[in-house]
Motif scaffolding. Structure first.
Motif, PDB file in Angstrom:
ATOM      1  N   PRO A 138       0.850  -1.271   0.111  1.00  0.00           N
ATOM      2  CA  PRO A 138      -0.054   0.157  -0.024  1.00  0.00           C
ATOM      3  C   PRO A 138       0.819   1.243  -0.051  1.00  0.00           C
ATOM      4  O   PRO A 138       0.437   2.138  -0.438  1.00  0.00           O
ATOM      5  CB  PRO A 138      -0.663  -0.121   1.215  1.00  0.00           C
ATOM      6  N   VAL A 171       1.512   2.358  -3.432  1.00  0.00           N
ATOM      7  CA  VAL A 171       0.129   2.759  -4.032  1.00  0.00           C
ATOM      8  C   VAL A 171       0.110   4.385  -3.342  1.00  0.00           C
ATOM      9  O   VAL A 171      -0.076   5.324  -4.526  1.00  0.00           O
ATOM     10  CB  VAL A 171      -1.002   2.095  -3.549  1.00  0.00           C
ATOM     11  N   SER A 184      -1.643  -5.959  -8.268  1.00  0.00           N
ATOM     12  CA  SER A 184      -1.183  -4.847  -8.707  1.00  0.00           C
ATOM     13  C   SER A 184      -2.099  -3.705  -9.556  1.00  0.00           C
ATOM     14  O   SER A 184      -2.096  -2.765  -9.473  1.00  0.00           O
ATOM     15  CB  SER A 184       0.115  -4.817  -9.682  1.00  0.00           C
ATOM     16  N   GLN A 199      -5.321  -3.819  -9.483  1.00  0.00           N
ATOM     17  CA  GLN A 199      -6.460  -3.645  -8.388  1.00  0.00           C
ATOM     18  C   GLN A 199      -5.885  -2.302  -7.510  1.00  0.00           C
ATOM     19  O   GLN A 199      -6.701  -1.431  -7.438  1.00  0.00           O
ATOM     20  CB  GLN A 199      -6.947  -4.359  -7.646  1.00  0.00           C
ATOM     21  N   ALA A 200      -4.605  -2.297  -7.196  1.00  0.00           N
ATOM     22  CA  ALA A 200      -4.074  -1.539  -6.088  1.00  0.00           C
ATOM     23  C   ALA A 200      -3.917  -0.087  -6.774  1.00  0.00           C
ATOM     24  O   ALA A 200      -3.973   0.937  -6.217  1.00  0.00           O
ATOM     25  CB  ALA A 200      -2.926  -2.041  -5.574  1.00  0.00           C
TER      26      ALA A 200
END
Length: 413
Positions: free
Chosen positions: A85, A88, A127, A129-130
């Motif tokens: 995260p 991201v 990856s 989706q994130a």
């Protein structure tokens, strides 16, 4: 005029091109660079030039092929559903604060050969989706971004297996320099002239507003409908902040988005696709009402089938791109095993999401609005090559007139 320049001079010109034309860095702008350990020298040169041109701070994200391979071989299977995260947050924060993003591509095309398919696809999905917000912003040109390439030892060996090992990297560098116009007296001016030529082709197609395109070639008979108010583009783009940038270097393509449900027929690949560290080759996709209904591949069929199962949108196309067979990369007769180059030697299509700017007003639309206008949404976007010197393409007007667009693989207008 082609100049005889030293390698260091060419490398410096290449780095300047990436900063001044690729991302077009502005004063007090952040720059995020992703690269591999093979290309730290290039990243260092780019960083210095970026600071000279006003960058506020440069952040470098470094990967290593051996470490990536070690993870796929040794990490627990359930770890591939996880994407950090903090990575991201880093990209989203930088994007929200107007950063530019530069990617230096150099991955070994066979990096993940023999790795369990489920591991590869789990990471690709996690990856995707994130980073969904980041990629949505990228495809809507919310910030400036660019992709360039630099050799790795394994990639150079794949492209030039007939050369002695000590000559392979230099040979790939020279091919990259030629493809990106580094050998001319003023590469920046050459790119501006090339950009104008690409935009002139896009202007012609935008004025036509064809209802559909019909592709024919050995192994291909495909009709692609275009959404109302579609936009052809090529060469430079402009971010929502008004910053001009060149998303791909090299680039020879003019592209737009298809109508999601308007693709019918079959199409065959003409070059291998390097995806997820594996090669997919000699494949044919069959479409009905936009959806892929049949997949056949001589090599990598399971990987290709898994790619199409990424999500519902991966069963549809998101991009159609036109590239003449006489393009410099095609005429080099090199197979790069790298989509950045191979897609600019051949007409191509993309499985997955469409670019928001390929429809009038798309940059301001939500995902739901883009879908309502016929543009596909997906976690993935993967180009594959279909062009050859035997391909013909006709544009079909709304009153069913036929205009030639390509004949024998090259522009017909």
């Amino acid at each position: 005029m082609i100049l005889l320049l030293s390698f260091d001079t060419k490398l410096l010109k290449y780095a300047e091109l990436a900063v001044k034309v690729g991302v077009n860095i502005q004063k007090d702008q952040y720059l995020y660079i992703s690269c591999s350990t093979d290309n730290l020298k290039l990243a260092q040169i780019i960083t210095k030039i970026a600071y000279k041109n006003g960058a506020k701070q440069v952040f470098v994200d470094i990967s290593d092929d051996e470490l990536v391979r070690a993870r796929y071989e040794g990490a627990p299977k359930d770890s591939f559903d996880f994407f950090p995260p903090w990575k991201v947050q880093e990209r989203e924060w930088l994007a929200e604060h107007g950063a530019a993003f530069l990617s230096i591509s150099s991955q070994n095309p066979d990096l993940l050969k023999g790795i369990e398919r489920d591991r590869i696809m789990a990471f690709q999905k996690a990856s995707g989706q994130a980073l969904a917000n980041y990629y949505h912003w990228l495809q809507a040109d919310k910030f400036s971004w660019s992709v360039i390439a630099a050799p790795s030892k394994a990639w150079a060996a794949k492209v030039f297996p007939h050369l002695p090992e000590e000559q392979q990297i230099d040979a790939l560098w020279q091919a990259i320099f030629a493809a990106t116009r580094i050998d001319v007296e003023n590469p920046v001016e050459a790119w501006h002239a090339h950009d104008q030529e690409l935009h002139s082709k896009a202007d012609y197609l935008n004025a036509k507003q064809f209802k559909s395109l019909h592709y024919t070639a050995p192994g291909t008979d495909l009709t692609i409908e275009l959404p109302p108010h579609h936009v052809w583009t090529g060469g430079s783009s402009k971010s929502t902040q008004g910053q001009t940038f060149m998303a791909n270097m090299p680039t020879e393509e003019i592209f737009t988005a298809p109508l999601k449900t308007g693709v019918n027929g079959y199409v065959s690949s003409t070059k291998p696709l390097s995806y997820g560290g594996n090669i997919i080759d000699n494949f044919t996709l069959t479409f009905k009402d936009g959806r892929i209904i049949d997949v056949k591949a001589e090599q990598g069929q399971e990987i290709l089938a898994s790619l199409i199962e990424t999500d519902e949108g991966a069963h549809y196309l998101g991009e159609i791109a036109l590239v003449p067979h006489k393009s410099p990369i095609s005429q080099s007769n090199l197979l790069f095993y790298n989509t950045l180059f191979d897609e600019n030697a051949s007409n191509h299509l993309a499985i997955g999401s469409a670019y928001a700017f390929c429809i009038e007003g798309g940059k301001e639309m939500t995902s739901e609005e883009l879908n309502a206008h016929g543009l596909n949404q997906s976690l993935t976007h993967v180009d594959f090559m279909i062009g050859s010197n035997k391909m013909n393409i006709n544009g079909i007007t709304h009153d069913d007139q036929i205009d030639p667009i390509f004949r024998d693989g090259n522009w017909a207008f």
